[in-house]
Enzyme design. Structure first.
Site, PDB file in Angstrom:
ATOM      1  N   HIS A   1      22.667  -1.325 -23.747  1.00 24.05           N
ATOM      2  CA  HIS A   1      23.794  -0.393 -23.576  1.00 24.05           C
ATOM      3  C   HIS A   1      25.136  -1.032 -23.946  1.00 24.05           C
ATOM      4  CE1 HIS A   1      22.500   3.438 -22.070  1.00 24.05           C
ATOM      5  NE2 HIS A   1      21.975   3.003 -20.957  1.00 24.05           N
TER       6      HIS A   1
ATOM      7  N   GLY B   1      17.427   3.271 -11.413  1.00 22.89           N
ATOM      8  CA  GLY B   1      16.912   1.941 -11.737  1.00 22.89           C
ATOM      9  C   GLY B   1      17.996   0.891 -11.837  1.00 22.89           C
ATOM     10  N   ALA B   2      18.992   1.154 -12.666  1.00 20.83           N
ATOM     11  CA  ALA B   2      20.025   0.166 -12.900  1.00 20.83           C
ATOM     12  C   ALA B   2      21.197   0.803 -13.632  1.00 20.83           C
ATOM     13  CB  ALA B   2      19.484  -0.989 -13.735  1.00 20.83           C
ATOM     14  N   MET B   3      22.314   0.080 -13.680  1.00 27.12           N
ATOM     15  CA  MET B   3      23.528   0.641 -14.281  1.00 27.12           C
ATOM     16  C   MET B   3      24.227  -0.398 -15.152  1.00 27.12           C
ATOM     17  SD  MET B   3      25.425   3.233 -14.632  1.00 27.12           S
ATOM     18  CE  MET B   3      26.800   3.094 -15.765  1.00 27.12           C
ATOM     19  N   GLU B   4      24.621   0.039 -16.352  1.00 28.17           N
ATOM     20  CA  GLU B   4      25.098  -0.855 -17.399  1.00 28.17           C
ATOM     21  C   GLU B   4      26.583  -1.197 -17.343  1.00 28.17           C
ATOM     22  OE1 GLU B   4      24.072   2.390 -17.940  1.00 28.17           O
ATOM     23  OE2 GLU B   4      25.334   3.381 -19.428  1.00 28.17           O
ATOM     24  N   ASN B   5      27.236  -1.135 -16.182  1.00 28.21           N
ATOM     25  CA  ASN B   5      28.660  -1.458 -16.078  1.00 28.21           C
ATOM     26  C   ASN B   5      29.022  -2.678 -16.932  1.00 28.21           C
ATOM     27  OD1 ASN B   5      28.603   0.377 -13.747  1.00 28.21           O
ATOM     28  ND2 ASN B   5      27.551  -1.331 -12.765  1.00 28.21           N
TER      29      ASN B   5
ATOM     30  N   GLU C   1      28.774   6.055 -12.668  1.00 26.91           N
ATOM     31  CA  GLU C   1      28.204   7.070 -13.542  1.00 26.91           C
ATOM     32  C   GLU C   1      27.478   8.094 -12.660  1.00 26.91           C
ATOM     33  OE1 GLU C   1      25.429   5.731 -16.542  1.00 26.91           O
ATOM     34  OE2 GLU C   1      25.519   7.651 -17.556  1.00 26.91           O
TER      35      GLU C   1
ATOM     36  N   GLU D   1      19.577  -2.038 -20.014  1.00 27.46           N
ATOM     37  CA  GLU D   1      20.984  -2.158 -19.591  1.00 27.46           C
ATOM     38  C   GLU D   1      21.745  -3.080 -20.539  1.00 27.46           C
ATOM     39  OE1 GLU D   1      21.575   0.113 -17.597  1.00 27.46           O
ATOM     40  OE2 GLU D   1      19.510   0.391 -16.935  1.00 27.46           O
TER      41      GLU D   1
ATOM     42  N   GLU E   1      21.733   7.420 -24.098  1.00 33.58           N
ATOM     43  CA  GLU E   1      20.463   7.196 -23.396  1.00 33.58           C
ATOM     44  C   GLU E   1      19.253   7.308 -24.317  1.00 33.58           C
ATOM     45  OE1 GLU E   1      20.444   5.680 -20.841  1.00 33.58           O
ATOM     46  OE2 GLU E   1      22.352   6.095 -19.857  1.00 33.58           O
TER      47      GLU E   1
HETATM   48  N1  TRP Z   1      23.110   4.846 -17.107  1.00 35.73           N
HETATM   49  C1  TRP Z   1      22.054   4.334 -16.290  1.00 35.73           C
HETATM   50  C2  TRP Z   1      20.956   3.896 -17.223  1.00 35.73           C
HETATM   51  O1  TRP Z   1      20.380   4.665 -17.928  1.00 35.73           O
HETATM   52  C3  TRP Z   1      21.461   5.264 -15.308  1.00 35.73           C
HETATM   53  C4  TRP Z   1      22.317   5.989 -14.332  1.00 35.73           C
HETATM   54  C5  TRP Z   1      22.909   7.158 -14.480  1.00 35.73           C
HETATM   55  C6  TRP Z   1      22.457   5.698 -12.982  1.00 35.73           C
HETATM   56  N2  TRP Z   1      23.424   7.612 -13.301  1.00 35.73           N
HETATM   57  C7  TRP Z   1      23.146   6.745 -12.366  1.00 35.73           C
HETATM   58  C8  TRP Z   1      22.052   4.631 -12.236  1.00 35.73           C
HETATM   59  C9  TRP Z   1      23.382   6.772 -11.006  1.00 35.73           C
HETATM   60  C10 TRP Z   1      22.319   4.648 -10.892  1.00 35.73           C
HETATM   61  C11 TRP Z   1      22.977   5.715 -10.274  1.00 35.73           C
HETATM   62  O2  TRP Z   1      20.667   2.764 -17.326  1.00 35.73           O
HETATM   63 ZN    ZN Z   2      20.551   4.021 -19.866  1.00 36.54          ZN
END
Ligand code: TRP
Ligand code: ZN
Length: 861
Positions: free
Chosen positions: A299, A259-263, A120, A296, A318
């Site tokens: 999401h 912070g983190a990513m919701e893959n 993302e 996360e 978001e």
């Molecule tokens: N979608 C993620 C969240 O809100 C955040 C996110 C967007 C992100 N772009 C990113 C995390 C790039 C890491 C790197 O939880």
């Molecule tokens: Zn998010």
């Protein structure tokens, strides 16, 4: 600047030219020569004999159409155009990438020896050629091949197959049965410690939960595991939403931009947002980790099962997911404290963004670099907009709307309008005017006037809304305004004669409204915009007496805090205006402060918030030209006065209580108020040396840091030694050292800038790690106004130098830390010209990234 990057417009949205149902990916991992093979069938949505795919920094190896090598293509700067293709066909593309050389932390990269991805918003195009846009949804089958020194080869979904290969290599194949856009793809390969547990869903399915952390960090993973289980349970109970795969994995990595990513099924986290134990993490860290793990996880439904049609709709997932994580924290912890947190984020950061050159609606209409729009506006104001719908529709209505949203759109990529329409249709409410909140930017102001008529026993509220002059929307917004009226004894008055929604909510739909309350015995004290029921500024001439009345008696603890904040703000204003930093405190303020300690609220954490002065950034929003020096001095002066006034109470509280080291809400609250007490007492003549030493040697990080920050802020004689000792004790743990870097950066002395510069060569510091940069330089520029805004411009220069360096290394991070320079127009001439000079110097860099270009261009022009 060589070539001016072009903005993309929401108005120009076109559906994708082709559909892709399924994609097969094979990764053959190697630090500088990873081979990626992608196979997928394309079906044209319209008659078109060519396709254009996204791709950046890729080396094309082979390209086949329907099994035949295909040579009729053109490579573009950010993609490929493949000519002479049939309406439907099978594409096979092999590319080569170099994760080891990828410092942008986007696409596939190495984090401390482990492979990981961040896709993302538009990182998948750095992995292979594809339609890297959220409205192309496909199922993924992924095979990861790597050396056995990487025992874990992970991707989204369920494991299908695994096996040994020649030359010390092995493979694992994963399949994700849910259709997803490319931004939710993830791959991880590395050697980790693994914490495993499970969750049984309400329908009785067992889900395997796994958290992967760097070797040796297993003891710091249980809090994240518990947080995950709580999140899963809460989403079932409050939203009736159940997890859908058999496995949920979280991987913690050290190099991560956010912070983190919701893959899907494989969240990747900044290790700072996972790892915690009592010795290394503060109470605040525990809270933040729980809320991000929740975010996360939530999401999975709001973002993954229903995703965004295009990136302009980012707030669809978001804003809604932040609202959900805020509700999660409030249901599990203190609602008032969480509201204070959320409002602080709005007032400190979002209002400033909305008043600056990067102002945008929660659904932006014009974007150059999408990474620049993961903002407090899209996230936090987006959540406030969702919250307003919740306020207008009530919990039941809101849940009906959510249910209809999923019925209509599960498995789809949709728009913010689709969400609002589901809310409106499910509750038969007209939300058309409400939709303006998605187009409007700038903070609206509510102007309130009140009249009491003793004879008629009526109380009249006149409310007018106005909008920022650059705001594209001049029509009135649909605004819920919660109110409470308190009588002379502090009791709430029954509200009569006025139409109310869900509790005490007035609805504004016109530019001006008049509300007349009946049977009001005596002039009441109005609590306006209670709980920050709309993301607006409030203009009402509260008297000091009214504010102290609210601070003592309002039903809502949030409203009491808010009244304290206004009292502090008025007090500081008076000091700044008088240019006298030795004025006396308003008697109304001192008496309410004392009464807070004479009649302590049950929740001591709230008390710690009540006596906290608003920070520089929040206060500076009230000035056209920020009076940096006067404001810093006024804050200091007021803090000293508070300390002297409350001294006996603070000493009594401090000596009567003990830090139990526990983690219950009560233990946390006691620590918060003890730390606040120590902070204030350190400013007085009281000898706090023994307390500082005792806390500094505590095994609890909240307690330990409380001592260090109090000592540093008061420039106590012990502070240097305490800082040194901390370095010796903790330099083996980089996440803990981030706290130390941040402390160094907040030091109020003129030497601070040299200290920050010298820390660049501290063995723990690393400019390529976003956590280190944020801790040291981010803190310096955001939380040390006096030193950052030095009149000699050295603070600005420090930031400019670093951004210039990060422009190539990590443009996304460079672009995040530039924010304090963008609002140069709000400062005096000298500072303004020095800030501008840094921006101009950056603008002249020949290979300036799109990320920086967009912000600098907006700020300068
Ligand atoms: N979608 C993620 C969240 O809100 C955040 C996110 C967007 C992100 N772009 C990113 C995390 C790039 C890491 C790197 O939880
Ligand atoms: Zn998010």
């Amino acid at each position: 600047m060589t070539q001016k990057p072009q903005a993309k417009l929401l108005a120009n949205y076109q559906p994708p030219s082709h559909q892709v149902e399924h994609i097969d990916l094979v990764f053959d991992l190697s630090p500088q020569h990873t081979r990626v093979t992608a196979k997928y069938n394309l079906i044209a949505n319209n008659e078109q004999s060519y396709i254009e795919l996204d791709g950046v920094d890729l080396k094309l190896i082979t390209l086949k159409v329907d099994g035949q090598v295909h040579t009729d293509y053109t490579l573009l700067v950010d993609g490929i155009k493949i000519n002479s293709v049939p309406q439907t066909f099978a594409l096979e593309i092999e590319t080569e990438i170099a994760p080891e050389l990828n410092t942008s932390l986007e696409g596939l990269y190495l984090s401390d020896g482990a492979y990981c991805t961040q896709c993302e918003a538009e990182g998948f195009r750095k992995i292979t050629y594809f339609f890297d846009r959220p409205d192309v949804l496909a199922t993924y089958k992924v095979t990861v091949i790597g050396d056995k020194e990487f025992p874990f080869l992970l991707s989204n979904g369920n494991q299908l197959d695994a096996g040994e290969l020649e030359e010390g290599r092995h493979f694992v194949t994963w399949e994700d049965p849910y259709k997803k856009p490319s931004y939710l793809f993830a791959l991880v390969a590395g050697d980790f410690d693994k914490l495993e547990d499970k969750f049984v869903t309400k329908s009785g399915r067992e889900v395997k939960l796994q958290i992967f952390v760097d070797k040796g960090n297993l003891s710091k993973a249980p809090h994240a595991m518990t947080s995950l289980q709580k999140s899963m349970k809460w989403d079932e109970e409050r939203f009736n939403l159940e997890y859908d795969l058999d496995i949920y994995m979280i991987v913690a990595v050290d190099f991560f931009n956010m912070g983190a990513m919701e893959n899907k099924g494989l969240n990747i986290f900044n290790s700072a947002c996972v790892l915690a134990n009592q010795e290394t993490a503060t109470d605040r860290d525990y809270h933040v980790i729980e809320s991000i793990v929740g975010h996360e996880y939530f999401h999975n439904w709001t973002g993954n099962r229903v995703t965004c049609r295009d990136w302009f709709q980012l707030s669809l997932k978001e804003g809604l997911t932040v609202f959900r994580d805020q509700e999660f924290s409030s249901d599990l912890g203190s609602r008032a404290l969480n509201r204070i947190d959320a409002v602080n984020a709005m007032r400190t950061h979002q209002f400033a963004e909305d008043a600056g050159p990067m102002a945008h609606p929660i659904r932006p209409e014009e974007v150059i670099e999408m990474n620049n729009f993961y903002t407090v506006t899209v996230y936090n104001k987006g959540a406030e907009v969702i919250r307003m719908m919740h306020t207008l529709l009530g919990e039941q209505g809101f849940q009906k709307g959510m249910q209809l949203y999923f019925e209509r759109h599960d498995g789809q990529a949709v728009t913010c309008d689709d969400f609002v329409n589901a809310m409106a249709d499910a509750t038969q409410t007209d939300l058309n005017q409400f939709k303006l909140w998605y187009r409007q930017f700038g903070t609206p102001t509510l102007h309130v006037e009140t009249y009491y008529d003793a004879e008629a026993r009526t109380y009249q509220l006149d409310i007018k809304q106005t909008h920022a002059t650059n705001d594209p929307i001049s029509e009135p917004l649909h605004v819920p305004v919660a109110v409470e009226l308190l009588d002379e004894q502090g009791q709430p008055i029954v509200l009569e004669g006025v139409q109310l929604k869900h509790g005490r909510v007035l609805e504004l739909t016109e530019e001006a409204h008049r509300f007349v309350f009946h049977n009001v015995e005596s002039e009441p004290t109005p609590v306006l915009l209670e709980d920050f029921s709309a993301p607006c500024l409030l203009e009402y001439r509260y008297s000091l007496a009214q504010l102290s009345h609210i601070a003592k008696y309002a039903t809502s603890y949030y409203a009491r805090w808010e009244a304290m904040q206004i009292l502090f703000t008025q007090q500081i204003r008076t000091y700044v205006n008088a240019e006298a930093q030795n004025g006396n405190m308003f008697s109304e303020l001192s008496s309410v402060l004392v009464s807070l300690f004479e009649h302590k609220p049950d929740d001591l954490a709230i008390l710690a918030e009540y006596i906290s002065v608003p920070n520089f950034d929040t206060l500076s929003g009230g000035y056209d030209v920020v009076p940096v020096d006067a404001l810093c001095q006024a804050i200091k002066h007021l803090e000293l006065q508070i300390a002297q006034l409350l001294e006996p109470y603070l000493i009594a509280f401090y000596t009567d209580t003990k830090d139990s080291g526990g983690l219950s809400a009560e233990d946390v609250a006691i620590r918060a108020l003890r730390n606040k007490s120590l902070y204030y007492l350190a400013l007085t003549q009281v000898d706090v040396s023994a307390w500082l030493c005792e806390q500094a040697s505590s095994l609890n990080m909240t307690t330990k840091l409380g001592a260090l920050s109090s000592a540093l802020n008061a420039q106590h004689a012990l502070s240097d030694a305490m800082m040194q000792e901390f370095d010796v004790q903790w330099n083996h743990d980089l996440l803990v050292m981030d706290k130390w870097f941040a402390l160094q950066a907040t030091s109020p002395t003129d030497k601070c800038i040299d200290v920050v510069l010298s820390l660049y060569s501290h063995p723990c510091f690393d400019k390529s790690n976003p956590n280190r940069v944020r801790a040291l330089v981010g803190t310096f520029t955001r939380s040390n106004p006096q030193q950052f805004h030095r009149p000699d411009g050295k603070g600005y220069e420090l930031l400019g130098d670093l951004i210039a360096e990060l422009n190539e290394l990590n443009p996304q991070n460079a672009s995040r830390i530039i924010t304090p320079l963008l609002s140069f127009k709000r400062f005096d001439e000298n500072r303004q010209s020095k800030m501008r000079a840094q921006l101009e110097r950056l603008a002249a860099i020949s290979n300036l990234s799109d990320d920086l270009y967009e912000k600098i261009d907006r700020a300068l022009n």
